[in-house]
Design a protein around this motif. Sequence first.
Motif, short mmCIF file in Angstrom:
data_model
loop_
_atom_site.label_atom_id
_atom_site.label_comp_id
_atom_site.label_asym_id
_atom_site.label_seq_id
_atom_site.Cartn_x
_atom_site.Cartn_y
_atom_site.Cartn_z
N TRP A 28 -25.17 -11.83 86.41
CA TRP A 28 -25.48 -10.52 86.99
C TRP A 28 -26.92 -10.38 87.45
N LYS A 29 -27.80 -11.32 87.03
CA LYS A 29 -29.21 -11.24 87.41
C LYS A 29 -29.55 -12.06 88.66
N THR A 30 -28.77 -13.08 88.98
CA THR A 30 -29.18 -14.02 90.03
C THR A 30 -29.02 -13.47 91.43
N GLY A 31 -28.06 -12.59 91.63
CA GLY A 31 -27.77 -12.11 92.99
C GLY A 31 -27.01 -13.13 93.82
N ASN A 32 -26.55 -14.20 93.18
CA ASN A 32 -25.81 -15.26 93.89
C ASN A 32 -24.37 -15.32 93.41
N ILE A 33 -23.54 -16.00 94.20
CA ILE A 33 -22.19 -16.31 93.75
C ILE A 33 -21.99 -17.82 93.82
N ASN A 34 -21.04 -18.28 93.04
CA ASN A 34 -20.61 -19.67 93.10
C ASN A 34 -19.10 -19.66 93.36
N VAL A 52 -18.28 -6.18 81.98
CA VAL A 52 -18.74 -4.80 82.15
C VAL A 52 -19.42 -4.61 83.50
N HIS A 53 -19.89 -5.69 84.10
CA HIS A 53 -20.58 -5.60 85.39
C HIS A 53 -19.63 -5.39 86.56
N ALA A 54 -18.32 -5.38 86.28
CA ALA A 54 -17.35 -5.07 87.33
C ALA A 54 -17.46 -3.62 87.78
N HIS A 55 -18.04 -2.78 86.93
CA HIS A 55 -18.22 -1.36 87.29
C HIS A 55 -19.59 -0.91 86.82
N ASP A 56 -20.39 -0.39 87.75
CA ASP A 56 -21.77 -0.01 87.46
C ASP A 56 -21.80 1.27 86.60
N SER A 71 -23.38 -5.96 90.97
CA SER A 71 -23.99 -7.23 91.40
C SER A 71 -22.92 -8.07 92.08
N PRO A 72 -23.33 -9.13 92.80
CA PRO A 72 -22.33 -10.06 93.33
C PRO A 72 -21.47 -10.66 92.21
N TYR A 73 -22.08 -10.95 91.07
CA TYR A 73 -21.33 -11.43 89.92
C TYR A 73 -20.25 -10.43 89.52
N GLY A 74 -20.61 -9.14 89.45
CA GLY A 74 -19.63 -8.12 89.13
C GLY A 74 -18.51 -8.07 90.15
#
Length: 222
Positions: free
Chosen positions: A63-69, A97-101, A121-124
């Motif tokens: 959730w911190k990186t701002g990237n996706i893989n 939990v990051h699926a919903h802000d 986040s993109p992770y979310g």
Amino acid sequence: MKVFLTGASGVIGTVIRAQLPQYDFLAFDLPNHDARNYNDVLTAIAGCDAAIHLAWDTRIENWKTGNINPDNSLMTFNVYTAALASGLRRLIMASSVHAHDYAYWKGPDLIDPYVLPTPDSPYGASKVFMESLGRYFSKEGLEVICIRFMGLNADNRPSSNDPQGQKKWFSHRDCGELIKAILEARSVPNNFVIVHGVSNNTGRMHDISNPFGWMPKDGMQF
């Protein structure tokens, strides 16, 4: 019960195995196995009664990186399709939990797991994809349970780096009992359920209602 478990050596996988020694876990982990390889997943999952998918490349995507893989979504897809092809019935997916802000939550109502998700986040967003794919596969016959894991860590105490840590703590015992309740349940309503994985902490923001009779026994009281 034989349970296929990806990411078995990670934090959550280690907690689950320690809390539930009565189950026969088939650990599916690098370097011996690779969830990016569909045939590897399909071969290993054969004969299992249920599956838990935890594997995730957090080095690139958290959730911190701002990237996706994209490999994370590929692993998710492979596990769903292999489970369906093998005839496996019940699949527990590690959402977040990051699926919903929840940053702007003011209450008084707790956050409903079925409200339209707005990832933080993109992770979310990748976890929302995991849940959405689960809705699709539930119509194909899988029983899919997405757990939005919160503050579960190896230390089994709230994170000191998160000002909301005490509200989001998820104890090892509560995690184990939630997994057990899901694995032992007779059925899954509509073949699809989302559950917030969090202990009963003071100031808890998230609704923990579920159809499995699970109620957390731990919680930070302050």
